[in-house]
Design a protein around this motif. Structure first.
Motif, mmCIF file in Angstrom:
data_model
loop_
_atom_site.group_PDB
_atom_site.id
_atom_site.type_symbol
_atom_site.label_atom_id
_atom_site.label_comp_id
_atom_site.label_asym_id
_atom_site.label_seq_id
_atom_site.Cartn_x
_atom_site.Cartn_y
_atom_site.Cartn_z
ATOM 1 N N VAL A 76 0.878 -1.178 0.000
ATOM 2 C CA VAL A 76 0.000 0.000 0.000
ATOM 3 C C VAL A 76 0.909 1.221 0.000
ATOM 4 N N ALA A 77 0.367 2.401 -0.280
ATOM 5 C CA ALA A 77 1.170 3.629 -0.265
ATOM 6 C C ALA A 77 1.862 3.760 1.094
ATOM 7 N N ASP A 78 3.143 4.117 1.077
ATOM 8 C CA ASP A 78 3.933 4.092 2.312
ATOM 9 C C ASP A 78 5.053 5.133 2.249
ATOM 10 N N ASP A 79 5.148 5.959 3.285
ATOM 11 C CA ASP A 79 6.265 6.901 3.380
ATOM 12 C C ASP A 79 6.912 6.816 4.764
ATOM 13 N N ASN A 80 6.913 5.618 5.321
ATOM 14 C CA ASN A 80 7.391 5.423 6.696
ATOM 15 C C ASN A 80 8.893 5.228 6.817
ATOM 16 N N GLN A 117 4.734 3.895 -3.628
ATOM 17 C CA GLN A 117 3.378 3.581 -4.048
ATOM 18 C C GLN A 117 3.247 2.055 -4.136
ATOM 19 N N PRO A 118 2.015 1.527 -4.122
ATOM 20 C CA PRO A 118 1.857 0.060 -4.177
ATOM 21 C C PRO A 118 2.627 -0.545 -5.351
ATOM 22 N N GLY A 119 3.449 -1.540 -5.042
ATOM 23 C CA GLY A 119 4.247 -2.212 -6.056
ATOM 24 C C GLY A 119 5.637 -1.640 -6.238
ATOM 25 N N ASP A 120 5.908 -0.460 -5.646
ATOM 26 C CA ASP A 120 7.240 0.126 -5.748
ATOM 27 C C ASP A 120 8.255 -0.694 -4.958
ATOM 28 N N LEU A 121 9.485 -0.714 -5.457
ATOM 29 C CA LEU A 121 10.611 -1.361 -4.780
ATOM 30 C C LEU A 121 11.617 -0.292 -4.385
ATOM 31 N N ALA A 136 -0.330 4.623 14.136
ATOM 32 C CA ALA A 136 -1.548 3.851 14.404
ATOM 33 C C ALA A 136 -2.673 4.358 13.510
ATOM 34 N N GLY A 137 -3.490 3.411 13.035
ATOM 35 C CA GLY A 137 -4.657 3.784 12.259
ATOM 36 C C GLY A 137 -4.369 4.145 10.813
ATOM 37 N N ARG A 138 -3.123 4.072 10.390
ATOM 38 C CA ARG A 138 -2.763 4.376 9.009
ATOM 39 C C ARG A 138 -2.159 3.124 8.402
ATOM 40 N N PRO A 139 -2.831 2.472 7.469
ATOM 41 C CA PRO A 139 -2.370 1.167 6.977
ATOM 42 C C PRO A 139 -0.926 1.177 6.504
ATOM 43 N N ARG A 140 -0.188 0.179 6.914
ATOM 44 C CA ARG A 140 1.182 -0.019 6.473
ATOM 45 C C ARG A 140 1.360 -1.494 6.145
#
Length: 198
Positions: A76-80, A117-121, A136-140
Motif C-alpha cells: 500500500v502507499a507508504d512513506d514510513n 506507491q503500491p508495487g514500488d521497490l 496507528a490507524g494508518r495502513p502499512r
C-alpha cells in the motif's frame, strides 16, 4: 509458499543487487511491517550493522565483511522509511552518533523520507542510517527481502531448516529460485556448524 519463495528470489531484484555490489547476493532473511494498533512512534536511527556487532566484532568489521541490502516492496502507499543518503560509506558525524545514542526523535536535516506507491521497490544499503515511522490507524504493509552480498553474515545466518525446506522444494521452483536457495545453503553450510542457525 511457492509464490513466496519465487518472490524472495525474484531475478530482477537479485540482478539489481548483484549489479550494485558486484557479488551474487545470498538470502539473509525477510521482514514484514504493519501499522501499530494503538500507539504511534518514531523509530530510532540505526544502521543494521549495529545489531550484528558484539565482542570482537565492531560495526566497521561487519561493514568490511559484506554488504547488507534491504529490498522493500510496498503493498500500500507508504512513506514510513527515512534514510540518510551516503551514510553507508562513512562513520557517524557527531550529530548522527548523538541521534543514534539518544533514540528516536532527533531529526537529521539531510535525511529523506521515501514515498512508495503500491508495487514500488526501494533497494537500500543496510549500513545506511535509517529509521521507520509507525502510525496507528494508518495502513502499512511493506515487505523486506534482506540480502547479504560479497560475503556471508556468520553472525546472524538464515535458519538452516528454512534453507533445507527450500532445497527440498527445488524441483517445484523455477531454476533461478532453486539456484538462489541452493547457493545460499551451500555457502553457509560450508562454514560448518557455526554457519547455519538452527
Amino acid at each position: 509458499l511457492m509464490a513466496f519463495l519465487e518472490l524472495v528470489s525474484d531475478p530482477r531484484v537479485l540482478a539489481l543487487a548483484e549489479a550494485l555490489t558486484g557479488a551474487a547476493p545470498l538470502l539473509q532473511g525477510t521482514q514484514y511491517f504493519m501499522e501499530p494498533l494503538a500507539r504511534s512512534w518514531t523509530g530510532a536511527w540505526h544502521r543494521d550493522s549495529q545489531f550484528l556487532a558484539g565482542p570482537g566484532r565492531s560495526e566497521a568489521t561487519i561493514r568490511a565483511a559484506f554488504t547488507g541490502l534491504h529490498a522493500r516492496v510496498a503493498l500500500v502507499a507508504d512513506d514510513n522509511l527515512e534514510l540518510l543518503p551516503g551514510s553507508q560509506a562513512r562513520d557517524d558525524s557527531a550529530a548522527e552518533a548523538r541521534a543514534r545514542r539518544d533514540g528516536g526523535d532527533a531529526d537529521l536535516p539531510e535525511a529523506r523520507r521515501i514515498d512508495l506507491q503500491p508495487g514500488d521497490l526501494c533497494l537500500f544499503h543496510a549500513w545506511m542510517l535509517h529509521r521507520g515511522h509507525y502510525r496507528a490507524g494508518r495502513p502499512r504493509r511493506t515487505f523486506d527481502l534482506v540480502l547479504a552480498a560479497g560475503g556471508r553474515c556468520d553472525w546472524s545466518p538464515p535458519p538452516a531448516a528454512s534453507l533445507a525446506r527450500a532445497a527440498r522444494l527445488g524441483a517445484r521452483l523455477s531454476a533461478g529460485a532453486a539456484g538462489f536457495f541452493e547457493r545460499t545453503r551451500a555457502v553457509y553450510a560450508a562454514a560448518g556448524p557455526e554457519g547455519l542457525r538452527h
